[in-house]
Design a protein around this motif. Sequence first.
Motif, PDB file in Angstrom:
ATOM      1  N   TYR A  65       8.204 -33.735 -45.250  1.00 28.10           N
ATOM      2  CA  TYR A  65       8.743 -33.505 -46.582  1.00 28.10           C
ATOM      3  C   TYR A  65       9.350 -34.783 -47.148  1.00 28.10           C
ATOM      4  N   GLU A  66      10.028 -35.550 -46.300  1.00 23.46           N
ATOM      5  CA  GLU A  66      10.656 -36.781 -46.748  1.00 23.46           C
ATOM      6  C   GLU A  66       9.625 -37.708 -47.381  1.00 23.46           C
ATOM      7  N   GLN A  67       8.457 -37.735 -46.803  1.00 25.05           N
ATOM      8  CA  GLN A  67       7.431 -38.646 -47.265  1.00 25.05           C
ATOM      9  C   GLN A  67       6.844 -38.216 -48.602  1.00 25.05           C
ATOM     10  N   TYR A  68       6.940 -36.961 -48.915  1.00 20.41           N
ATOM     11  CA  TYR A  68       6.358 -36.460 -50.148  1.00 20.41           C
ATOM     12  C   TYR A  68       7.371 -36.344 -51.287  1.00 20.41           C
ATOM     13  N   GLU A  69       8.598 -36.830 -51.075  1.00 16.05           N
ATOM     14  CA  GLU A  69       9.572 -36.872 -52.155  1.00 16.05           C
ATOM     15  C   GLU A  69       9.105 -37.872 -53.210  1.00 16.05           C
ATOM     16  N   LYS A  70       9.570 -37.709 -54.435  1.00 16.59           N
ATOM     17  CA  LYS A  70       9.145 -38.572 -55.536  1.00 16.59           C
ATOM     18  C   LYS A  70       9.421 -40.053 -55.258  1.00 16.59           C
ATOM     19  N   LYS A  71      10.504 -40.328 -54.543  1.00 17.60           N
ATOM     20  CA  LYS A  71      10.848 -41.724 -54.274  1.00 17.60           C
ATOM     21  C   LYS A  71       9.779 -42.416 -53.432  1.00 17.60           C
ATOM     22  N   ASP A  72       8.997 -41.635 -52.657  1.00 16.60           N
ATOM     23  CA  ASP A  72       7.924 -42.199 -51.853  1.00 16.60           C
ATOM     24  C   ASP A  72       6.573 -42.109 -52.552  1.00 16.60           C
ATOM     25  N   GLN A  73       6.550 -41.585 -53.748  1.00 17.74           N
ATOM     26  CA  GLN A  73       5.353 -41.510 -54.584  1.00 17.74           C
ATOM     27  C   GLN A  73       4.182 -40.820 -53.888  1.00 17.74           C
ATOM     28  N   GLY A  74       4.502 -39.829 -53.068  1.00 20.34           N
ATOM     29  CA  GLY A  74       3.462 -39.005 -52.445  1.00 20.34           C
ATOM     30  C   GLY A  74       2.478 -39.763 -51.582  1.00 20.34           C
ATOM     31  N   ARG A  75       2.942 -40.764 -50.839  1.00 19.87           N
ATOM     32  CA  ARG A  75       2.028 -41.501 -49.973  1.00 19.87           C
ATOM     33  C   ARG A  75       1.415 -40.558 -48.938  1.00 19.87           C
ATOM     34  N   PRO A  76       0.101 -40.679 -48.676  1.00 16.73           N
ATOM     35  CA  PRO A  76      -0.544 -39.759 -47.727  1.00 16.73           C
ATOM     36  C   PRO A  76      -0.052 -39.976 -46.310  1.00 16.73           C
ATOM     37  N   LEU A  77      -0.126 -38.931 -45.501  1.00 18.17           N
ATOM     38  CA  LEU A  77       0.208 -39.050 -44.084  1.00 18.17           C
ATOM     39  C   LEU A  77      -0.865 -39.862 -43.382  1.00 18.17           C
ATOM     40  N   HIS A  78      -0.557 -40.296 -42.187  1.00 20.63           N
ATOM     41  CA  HIS A  78      -1.574 -40.944 -41.368  1.00 20.63           C
ATOM     42  C   HIS A  78      -2.706 -39.948 -41.164  1.00 20.63           C
ATOM     43  N   ILE A  79      -3.922 -40.438 -41.107  1.00 17.34           N
ATOM     44  CA  ILE A  79      -5.095 -39.562 -41.052  1.00 17.34           C
ATOM     45  C   ILE A  79      -5.052 -38.620 -39.843  1.00 17.34           C
ATOM     46  N   SER A  80      -4.360 -39.013 -38.767  1.00 17.41           N
ATOM     47  CA  SER A  80      -4.301 -38.176 -37.565  1.00 17.41           C
ATOM     48  C   SER A  80      -3.470 -36.914 -37.767  1.00 17.41           C
ATOM     49  N   ALA A  81      -2.700 -36.841 -38.860  1.00 15.52           N
ATOM     50  CA  ALA A  81      -1.865 -35.664 -39.105  1.00 15.52           C
ATOM     51  C   ALA A  81      -2.662 -34.526 -39.729  1.00 15.52           C
ATOM     52  N   TYR A  82      -3.868 -34.821 -40.204  1.00 10.52           N
ATOM     53  CA  TYR A  82      -4.708 -33.799 -40.830  1.00 10.52           C
ATOM     54  C   TYR A  82      -5.726 -33.255 -39.830  1.00 10.52           C
ATOM     55  N   GLY A  83      -6.168 -32.033 -40.050  1.00 14.72           N
ATOM     56  CA  GLY A  83      -7.176 -31.443 -39.180  1.00 14.72           C
ATOM     57  C   GLY A  83      -8.518 -32.131 -39.347  1.00 14.72           C
ATOM     58  N   SER A  84      -9.110 -32.575 -38.266  1.00 15.55           N
ATOM     59  CA  SER A  84     -10.391 -33.281 -38.330  1.00 15.55           C
ATOM     60  C   SER A  84     -11.547 -32.320 -38.608  1.00 15.55           C
TER      61      SER A  84
END
Length: 200
Positions: A65-84
């Motif tokens: 959630y911290e990473q998706y706050e407006k201050k971080d401009q919605g930067r994507p997670l590392h690709i390993s965090a998503y289901g392959s």
Amino acid sequence: MRCEYCGRALSPEVWQCPGCGAPVEHHKEKETQEPKQQTQKEQDQSKYTNHSNQNTNGTNFNKYYEQYEKKDQGRPLHISAYGSFWVRLVADCIDIMIISAVCTLLGATEDLMALIYCAYYIICESSIGNGATIGKKVMGLKVVNSDFETISIGQSIGRTLGKFLSWLLLGYGFFMILISKRRQGLHDRMSGTYVIKTRR
């Protein structure tokens, strides 16, 4: 310094773990920090904790959630965090076997099979089913929106209909998962959804 999730050694300047994709907190408080700033920090931590408490399956997403706050401009997670693609394929195979078994027991016609297929995915992947079909739960996956919340029925309907469009395109919509930075298929992009890992 090590990652709180996977234990990987981290460099002081990194903001995200290169192994599991979890955001990295740097606990470097200055002695001259004003009380007002400390109070704001405590409020932010409480906010992230409240977000994580909204997940009924107990999964801790507060770091994300911290990473998706407006201050971080919605930067994507590392690709390993998503289901392959391959993990999602196994999950879908499990779901299709379950649907096929139910349809066989009911002696369902083709029209009824399509209806059962749609109802299964729409209900399970929405907030009613906590964002995961049986196959996705087995494989440790969950469907969420950009705020890491379970999706609405409307989004789930759009996502399921998008799968049929992907089939009409000879499966290209599914293979988009292989080349997407956030592992999104055509149906994910149409509905604004993501498939993330719920365990590490």
